[in-house]
Design a protein around this motif. Structure first.
Motif, short mmCIF file in Angstrom:
data_model
loop_
_atom_site.label_atom_id
_atom_site.label_comp_id
_atom_site.label_asym_id
_atom_site.label_seq_id
_atom_site.Cartn_x
_atom_site.Cartn_y
_atom_site.Cartn_z
N GLU A 93 79.42 60.27 116.69
CA GLU A 93 79.59 59.10 117.64
C GLU A 93 79.85 58.26 116.95
N GLY A 94 81.03 58.43 116.18
CA GLY A 94 81.80 56.52 115.37
C GLY A 94 81.03 55.34 114.90
N ARG A 95 79.56 55.29 115.02
CA ARG A 95 79.12 54.78 114.84
C ARG A 95 78.18 54.20 113.37
N LEU A 96 77.47 53.18 113.06
CA LEU A 96 77.08 53.04 111.58
C LEU A 96 75.58 53.36 112.12
N VAL A 97 75.44 54.45 110.58
CA VAL A 97 73.73 54.85 110.82
C VAL A 97 73.42 54.10 109.39
N GLN A 98 74.06 53.61 108.53
CA GLN A 98 73.07 52.67 107.89
C GLN A 98 74.56 52.29 106.80
N LEU A 99 73.67 50.90 106.08
CA LEU A 99 74.96 49.92 105.92
C LEU A 99 73.43 49.17 104.24
N TYR B 219 82.17 55.55 105.46
CA TYR B 219 81.83 57.01 104.38
C TYR B 219 81.04 57.79 105.01
N PRO B 220 81.36 58.94 105.69
CA PRO B 220 80.60 59.92 106.84
C PRO B 220 79.16 59.95 106.00
N TYR B 221 78.11 60.19 107.19
CA TYR B 221 77.24 60.50 106.18
C TYR B 221 76.65 62.17 106.69
N CYS B 222 75.97 62.31 105.51
CA CYS B 222 75.81 63.41 105.65
C CYS B 222 73.95 64.15 105.57
N GLU C 263 77.80 44.04 96.01
CA GLU C 263 78.97 42.26 96.83
C GLU C 263 79.67 43.57 97.67
N GLN C 264 80.32 44.91 97.15
CA GLN C 264 80.92 45.60 98.31
C GLN C 264 80.21 46.08 99.52
N ALA C 265 81.43 45.68 101.29
CA ALA C 265 80.08 46.30 102.21
C ALA C 265 80.71 47.94 102.58
N VAL C 266 79.49 48.57 102.71
CA VAL C 266 79.36 49.58 102.37
C VAL C 266 78.50 50.14 103.85
N GLY C 267 79.15 50.95 104.43
CA GLY C 267 78.46 51.65 105.28
C GLY C 267 78.82 53.20 106.16
N TYR D 147 52.64 55.92 104.12
CA TYR D 147 54.05 56.58 104.15
C TYR D 147 55.19 55.50 103.67
N LEU D 148 55.81 56.05 103.44
CA LEU D 148 57.10 55.23 102.97
C LEU D 148 58.53 56.18 103.95
N HIS D 149 58.47 54.52 104.69
CA HIS D 149 59.73 55.07 104.88
C HIS D 149 61.46 54.56 104.97
N CYS D 150 62.59 55.04 104.05
CA CYS D 150 63.50 54.80 103.32
C CYS D 150 64.60 54.59 104.75
N PRO D 151 64.79 53.62 105.17
CA PRO D 151 65.54 53.65 106.67
C PRO D 151 67.03 54.01 106.02
N SER D 152 67.99 53.53 104.17
CA SER D 152 68.81 53.60 104.37
C SER D 152 68.95 54.37 102.77
N LEU D 153 68.45 55.96 102.95
CA LEU D 153 67.85 56.53 101.68
C LEU D 153 69.42 56.98 101.27
N LEU D 154 70.01 57.55 101.83
CA LEU D 154 71.17 57.83 101.51
C LEU D 154 72.06 56.90 100.65
N LEU D 155 72.71 56.42 101.96
CA LEU D 155 73.26 55.14 100.76
C LEU D 155 72.69 54.31 99.48
N ASP D 156 71.90 54.12 99.69
CA ASP D 156 71.44 53.68 98.45
C ASP D 156 71.31 54.91 97.24
N SER D 157 70.95 56.05 98.00
CA SER D 157 70.97 56.80 96.56
C SER D 157 72.25 57.35 95.97
N LEU D 158 73.38 56.53 96.69
CA LEU D 158 75.05 56.69 96.14
C LEU D 158 75.74 55.58 95.27
#
Length: 467
Positions: A33-39, A67-70, A23-27, A6-17
């Protein structure tokens, strides 16, 4: 022994962008909810954590780009990863939004053990920049639990797997928090204690979904899975976190997408005669650029040479927010091979030269001639797009025809010597435009070869030039 990975990719969307600088901090933020979901990795180094509110995140890191999560885009990213892993492991099941099950036991004989297979899987993930947690188990649910709670330790030993599963804390199980709290109050802290409980006792106290889940973990009940089937056509998109307006900055992204296309073709021993570049613009509009090859092609260098020529005549009208490459016609036939004894007139064949011109000048600027069933010479040919297949007419002229035919005959000027002919053409009376001509191949004083004809009135006309 049945074995699942089993492979769990906790930051899948962010890693694919596409992020221009590591060095850029991206979330990514959940807008409701106005909360960070991937960093990103850089954001983690600034002390940011998922679940943190935007206000606290801004205090800790002033350079944070948000950036917004989709969920739809993350589903697409999960399918792209499954497509790339499919040549390694044929039985893959998606567990949206961030998980994949891989049935690895049927592949162990091919790879001569688990370590080579595991190396191939991780290499694919690393090449795509995907962060992951992995777990191995004898059931799909057990492998999922090992990925969540076993801290990345990978083992295929049955006794070790069983012992590690028994010792997993309840917090690792994807159960409702109310159920976990109820188990804790009953004095349970490890998953093995729950699995050992009689089913009848569990059903009296807990919902049926909890009982079924524990049965799937232990293997007493099969986990319903839908196996992934890769698409027959290719489409891959790279969403940009930063708008780009320069072609020089877009080329590396296109190069990566074209390489992914060619890898897709190579795995299927296939090729494609055309690809389509897609550009999503700031205002929401889409622009597409078709790129045609001479024939089915799968070499990334040749495709990129055509892409660069095609982009030379294209101007970026607005900043680009996403780039895609699509290929809808996948051909299992390989490109045509040149015969060993064929004369070679340079590095490019005729078809390759035509494809290069079309990429540089545009598809509409390059045409080809084709015969038409018509006896009147000036109407016996037509211009067609260079990539359109030509149907052979029922009647093709058997006598020589000039390579340069004038649109309309012009009076013949100067003295010529007739070398071959006559060829009489009488036609058009049913169209109220009758002609009667006697055609000759002639040579003028400059040793040029002409196609001339004589009318019944003994008037001479020039109609074409032989090369």
């Amino acid at each position: 022994m049945t074995l699942w990975l089993y492979l769990h990719c906790p930051s899948l969307l962010l890693d694919s962008l596409y992020v221009p600088s590591p060095e850029q901090a991206v979330g990514l933020v959940n807008e409701q909810e106005g909360r960070l979901v991937q960093l990103s990795v850089a954001a983690n180094t600034h002390g940011l954590n998922t679940g943190m509110g935007l206000g606290a995140a801004a205090v800790n890191c002033h350079q944070l780009a948000v950036y917004p999560y989709c969920a739809k885009k993350e589903q697409s990213a999960l399918e792209q990863i499954a497509t790339q892993l499919y040549p390694l492991v044929a039985e893959i099941s998606l567990n949206p939004p961030k998980g994949l099950w891989l049935h690895v036991s049927p592949m162990l004989a091919l790879y001569q053990g688990f370590p080579p297979l595991w190396q191939a899987v991780t290499q694919t993930l690393v090449e795509n920049g995907i962060r992951y947690q992995a777990g191995v188990g004898q059931t799909p649910r057990a492998a999922e639990l090992m990925a969540y709670g076993h801290a990345g330790k990978i083992s295929t030993d049955p006794e070790h797997l069983q012992a590690a599963l028994q010792q997993l804390p309840l917090a690792a199980a994807p159960l409702p928090e109310t159920v976990k709290t109820q188990f804790t109050r009953l004095g349970f802290s490890q998953l093995g204690e729950l699995i050992a409980l009689p089913t009848a006792s569990l059903m009296r106290r807990f919902p049926r979904t909890v009982v079924d889940y524990l049965a799937e973990v232990s293997g007493d009940k099969p986990t319903p899975l839908n196996y992934f089937q890769p698409p027959l056509q290719f489409f891959q998109q790279q969403v940009l976190l930063f708008e780009l307006s320069e072609q020089a900055h877009l080329l590396p992204i296109i190069d990566n997408l074209v390489s992914a296309l060619c890898h897709f073709l190579e795995q299927r021993s296939a090729c494609t005669p055309a690809l389509t570049l897609g550009f999503s613009l700031r205002d929401g509009c889409e622009e597409t650029l078709p790129v045609m090859a001479a024939y089915g092609e799968k070499d990334p260098d040749r495709w990129m040479a055509l892409v660069r020529l095609r982009l030379a005549s294209w101007q970026v009208s607005q900043p680009v927010t996403a780039v895609s490459v699509a290929a809808t016609h996948i051909d299992c036939h390989q490109p045509g091979q040149v015969d060993l004894f064929s004369p070679q007139q340079g590095d490019q064949s005729r078809d390759e030269l035509v494809a290069t011109l079309a990429a540089r000048l545009g598809e509409e600027a390059v045409m080809r001639l084709a015969y038409v069933d018509h006896h009147r010479p000036e109407a016996a040919s037509q211009h067609l797009p260079h990539h359109q297949r030509v149907t052979q007419p029922t009647s093709v002229p058997t006598r020589p025809r000039p390579s340069l035919l004038l649109p309309q005959p012009t009076p013949l000027v100067g003295k010529v010597t007739l070398r071959e002919g006559p060829e009489r053409i009488v036609t058009g009376w049913w169209e109220d435009a009758p002609i009667q001509r006697d055609y000759f191949i002639a040579q003028n004083a400059q040793q040029q070869w002409l196609w001339v004809f004589r009318t019944p009135e003994q008037t001479w006309f020039l109609h074409g030039w032989f090369s």
